[in-house]
Enzyme design. Sequence first.
Site, PDB file in Angstrom:
ATOM      1  N   ASN A 117      32.393 108.391  54.270  1.00  0.00           N
ATOM      2  CA  ASN A 117      32.338 107.394  55.441  1.00  0.00           C
ATOM      3  C   ASN A 117      32.189 108.170  56.708  1.00  0.00           C
ATOM      4  O   ASN A 117      31.653 107.773  57.710  1.00  0.00           O
ATOM      5  CB  ASN A 117      33.468 106.740  55.442  1.00  0.00           C
ATOM      6  CG  ASN A 117      33.461 105.637  54.650  1.00  0.00           C
ATOM      7  OD1 ASN A 117      32.342 104.909  54.284  1.00  0.00           O
ATOM      8  ND2 ASN A 117      34.626 105.045  53.793  1.00  0.00           N
ATOM      9  N   HIS A 121      40.358 108.037  47.290  1.00  0.00           N
ATOM     10  CA  HIS A 121      39.496 107.209  47.841  1.00  0.00           C
ATOM     11  C   HIS A 121      38.020 106.818  46.737  1.00  0.00           C
ATOM     12  O   HIS A 121      37.513 107.712  46.359  1.00  0.00           O
ATOM     13  CB  HIS A 121      38.608 107.635  49.170  1.00  0.00           C
ATOM     14  CG  HIS A 121      37.742 106.695  49.756  1.00  0.00           C
ATOM     15  ND1 HIS A 121      36.405 107.096  50.018  1.00  0.00           N
ATOM     16  CD2 HIS A 121      37.696 105.350  50.017  1.00  0.00           C
ATOM     17  CE1 HIS A 121      35.664 106.093  50.438  1.00  0.00           C
ATOM     18  NE2 HIS A 121      36.530 104.910  50.212  1.00  0.00           N
ATOM     19  N   SER A 147      39.860 103.570  53.218  1.00  0.00           N
ATOM     20  CA  SER A 147      38.574 104.046  53.396  1.00  0.00           C
ATOM     21  C   SER A 147      38.579 104.938  54.789  1.00  0.00           C
ATOM     22  O   SER A 147      37.946 105.980  55.132  1.00  0.00           O
ATOM     23  CB  SER A 147      37.329 103.274  53.698  1.00  0.00           C
ATOM     24  OG  SER A 147      37.599 102.099  52.839  1.00  0.00           O
ATOM     25  N   GLU A 150      37.352 110.777  46.391  1.00  0.00           N
ATOM     26  CA  GLU A 150      37.845 111.873  47.281  1.00  0.00           C
ATOM     27  C   GLU A 150      39.269 111.957  47.438  1.00  0.00           C
ATOM     28  O   GLU A 150      39.918 110.799  47.712  1.00  0.00           O
ATOM     29  CB  GLU A 150      37.295 111.266  48.720  1.00  0.00           C
ATOM     30  CG  GLU A 150      35.741 111.424  48.646  1.00  0.00           C
ATOM     31  CD  GLU A 150      35.384 110.937  50.329  1.00  0.00           C
ATOM     32  OE1 GLU A 150      34.904 111.813  51.001  1.00  0.00           O
ATOM     33  OE2 GLU A 150      35.636 109.717  50.508  1.00  0.00           O
TER      34      GLU A 150
HETATM   35  N1  LIG Z   1      35.032  97.519  49.655  1.00  0.00           N
HETATM   36  C1  LIG Z   1      34.418  98.771  49.595  1.00  0.00           C
HETATM   37  O1  LIG Z   1      33.609  99.112  49.743  1.00  0.00           O
HETATM   38  C2  LIG Z   1      35.877  99.853  49.715  1.00  0.00           C
HETATM   39  C3  LIG Z   1      35.476 101.147  49.348  1.00  0.00           C
HETATM   40  C4  LIG Z   1      36.480 101.976  49.373  1.00  0.00           C
HETATM   41  C5  LIG Z   1      37.635 101.717  49.913  1.00  0.00           C
HETATM   42  N2  LIG Z   1      37.918 100.492  50.072  1.00  0.00           N
HETATM   43  C6  LIG Z   1      39.457 100.216  50.668  1.00  0.00           C
HETATM   44  O2  LIG Z   1      39.989  99.535  49.534  1.00  0.00           O
HETATM   45  C7  LIG Z   1      41.087  98.567  50.176  1.00  0.00           C
HETATM   46  C8  LIG Z   1      40.713  96.928  49.794  1.00  0.00           C
HETATM   47  O3  LIG Z   1      39.254  96.763  50.031  1.00  0.00           O
HETATM   48  P1  LIG Z   1      38.732  95.561  49.472  1.00  0.00           P
HETATM   49  O4  LIG Z   1      37.229  95.705  49.850  1.00  0.00           O
HETATM   50  O5  LIG Z   1      38.808  95.515  47.922  1.00  0.00           O
HETATM   51  O6  LIG Z   1      39.122  94.304  50.100  1.00  0.00           O
HETATM   52  P2  LIG Z   1      39.329  92.686  49.704  1.00  0.00           P
HETATM   53  O7  LIG Z   1      39.679  91.824  50.863  1.00  0.00           O
HETATM   54  O8  LIG Z   1      38.373  92.545  48.512  1.00  0.00           O
HETATM   55  O9  LIG Z   1      40.811  93.041  48.675  1.00  0.00           O
HETATM   56  C9  LIG Z   1      42.004  93.000  49.273  1.00  0.00           C
HETATM   57  C10 LIG Z   1      43.159  92.284  48.233  1.00  0.00           C
HETATM   58  O10 LIG Z   1      44.389  92.660  48.605  1.00  0.00           O
HETATM   59  C11 LIG Z   1      45.223  91.536  48.638  1.00  0.00           C
HETATM   60  N3  LIG Z   1      46.374  91.902  49.308  1.00  0.00           N
HETATM   61  C12 LIG Z   1      46.691  91.903  50.450  1.00  0.00           C
HETATM   62  N4  LIG Z   1      47.879  92.297  50.930  1.00  0.00           N
HETATM   63  C13 LIG Z   1      48.450  92.377  49.807  1.00  0.00           C
HETATM   64  C14 LIG Z   1      49.796  92.723  49.536  1.00  0.00           C
HETATM   65  N5  LIG Z   1      50.792  93.000  50.562  1.00  0.00           N
HETATM   66  N6  LIG Z   1      50.127  92.790  48.184  1.00  0.00           N
HETATM   67  C15 LIG Z   1      49.335  92.629  47.280  1.00  0.00           C
HETATM   68  N7  LIG Z   1      48.222  92.174  47.740  1.00  0.00           N
HETATM   69  C16 LIG Z   1      47.537  92.364  48.685  1.00  0.00           C
HETATM   70  C17 LIG Z   1      44.264  90.391  49.064  1.00  0.00           C
HETATM   71  O11 LIG Z   1      44.732  89.058  48.442  1.00  0.00           O
HETATM   72  C18 LIG Z   1      43.092  90.847  48.537  1.00  0.00           C
HETATM   73  O12 LIG Z   1      42.707  90.167  47.382  1.00  0.00           O
HETATM   74  C19 LIG Z   1      40.803  98.901  51.858  1.00  0.00           C
HETATM   75  O13 LIG Z   1      41.828  99.636  52.112  1.00  0.00           O
HETATM   76  C20 LIG Z   1      39.457  99.216  51.816  1.00  0.00           C
HETATM   77  O14 LIG Z   1      39.385 100.091  53.167  1.00  0.00           O
HETATM   78  C21 LIG Z   1      36.981  99.524  50.230  1.00  0.00           C
END
Ligand SMILES: NC(=O)c1ccc[n+]([C@@H]2O[C@H](COP(=O)([O-])OP(=O)(O)OC[C@H]3O[C@@H](n4cnc5c(N)ncnc54)[C@H](O)[C@@H]3O)[C@@H](O)[C@H]2O)c1
Lengths: 255, 291
Positions: free
Chosen positions: B190, B140, B119, B152
């Site tokens: 964002n 994204h 993000s 995006e």
């Molecule tokens: N939550 C949102 O609203 C949102 C929206 C768009 C983008 N994002 C982006 O998406 C990404 C994930 O966010 P999220 O909210 O899903 O986080 P989250 O914490 O819910 O999930 C992350 C997952 O990744 C796993 N993980 C971590 N390192 C790992 C690795 N090396 N190999 C395999 N799995 C691994 C973790 O165990 C966890 O289950 C981030 O980059 C975030 O910025 C989030």
Amino acid sequence: MQIQQIGIVGSGHLGTILSQKFQGSGIPAIYVEANEPSPAKMSVLQDCQFIIEVVPEQLSEKIKVLKHIEEIVPSEMPIAITISSLSLAEIASSIRNPERVVGLHFFTQANRDKLVEVIRSLQCSDTPYLQVYELMKKIGQVPVRTKDVPGFLINRLFVPYMNHAIQSYEDELTTKEDLDTAIELGLGYPMGPLKLADVIGLDDYLFTANTLFQELYDTKYAPPSLVNRMVDAGYQGKKTQKGFYEYSSLEEVKE
Amino acid sequence: MEPKKVGVVGCGTMGAGIAICMLQSGMDTVVCETSAENLENGLNRISAFFEGSVKRGKMTPQQKQERLNLIQETTDLQDLVDCDVIVEAIFEDVRIKNNLFRELNTICNHNTIFVSNTSTLSITSIASGCGRQDRVIGIHFCNPAPLMKLVEISHGLETSDDTYNKAVEFSEYLKKKVVTTKDTPGFILNLLLVPFENDCIRALEQGIATVEDIDLVLKHGLGYPMGTFELLDNVGLDIHYAVSMSLYNELKDKRFAPPPLVKKMIDAGHLGKKTGKGFYEYNKTGMFGAV
Ligand SMILES: NC(=O)c1ccc[n+]([C@@H]2O[C@H](COP(=O)([O-])OP(=O)(O)OC[C@H]3O[C@@H](n4cnc5c(N)ncnc54)[C@H](O)[C@@H]3O)[C@@H](O)[C@H]2O)c1
């Protein structure tokens, strides 16, 4: 509290709209033109419980009318003043009982005409403020309580967002269509910022942003230079058929 | 390109949502997590979503099973070897993401495209030195990914046109509407949303209006579908803080810096819906109502 009568002092579009709203809610309202305020014409206001002033947004005009009202009505009667960018404290100070003056910022655009900002100045006391707030609910408005700060609440939040969006476009982060689409689909806003600027009118937007900037001197309120240049070029948005987008006269008629 | 086999690394909130989009489009989907436990949690998210669709009559139990059958679950990156596209949705940390791509580069076929769902981070930094910078791109997704139409797409400095075109095709294959942005922190959404949210929090701190009244202004005055404070409670104050800090660190513009109230609320455990209290209070039953 049973309301017997409201007095509306002023002229123009907003005055008419407000009279209709009161009538529609079963609250009798009398309407006094403020062009030539005379004690005789104003005397009908004596029997009202609230006064709402809808004189155009000009400091000297507002103060003149307020002083006339003050001579007619009891000193504790709440006086609501419609206001969009002036300082409420300054207007309120012009009369002997500034604590009864409450600001109202209405929106006349069709889709947001339910909203009204109820503005509290430094001098304002609780009772008239709450009475005016409740009065707005009675006529079906959605009142929000805010302070006497530049831009009140909505423009204080809206202008930096719009500036930022326009600046991002000027910086070629993306195309205008993609920018608007992202905001509409990604955030669910009813209209992307560039389309919205065209609807508001670039000249009116420029005025609002400049007013805020000149009070707050924080660059987030300063309009991007692109807006200045567009207004210089006569690109004022829908009303001139060209802003960020182009509009055919046909489309203009349709809307 | 019609992607046949795709992969998701990280199956948290976003990874699960992205996997669902892939399964909906009938792609063989490898789901990779760090441990058996995390994997199970992730797969539970996915099947819970489809279970909900079955309950609402949007798909039959058999269709649900067909989709779930497309999943290949693993904790071993080796299983991603022959994917056409791999989307990472792991922790928002440039070093961790970069390490993942370096490692995947040694495993995957030459043509595999690496997608980051970051993000706030730079696609160029995430790709840096991974060995296939030309085949790394940002897509994204919005949360909740299965329901939100928009993606995006942003190309890093070294992303090739071919990769960009394939990313657009892939997104369209997932039935998403694509907008294209430069590789700038926060892309469009964002970049514009986070400072706006922080401005709302500042207006609250300054006593200009209450939580309820600020939300009313946004909904009735600007027609936004949700007030900022309702939205922040859904997102979680801890997430908002992290996103704000990450953008601030990149951009050094004070509008992005989280206002002090955010930190105070986190310290007090007022993270939003998930803890029952944020800017608003939530009763226990409504706590996990939102997606
Ligand atoms: N939550 C949102 O609203 C949102 C929206 C768009 C983008 N994002 C982006 O998406 C990404 C994930 O966010 P999220 O909210 O899903 O986080 P989250 O914490 O819910 O999930 C992350 C997952 O990744 C796993 N993980 C971590 N390192 C790992 C690795 N090396 N190999 C395999 N799995 C691994 C973790 O165990 C966890 O289950 C981030 O980059 C975030 O910025 C989030």
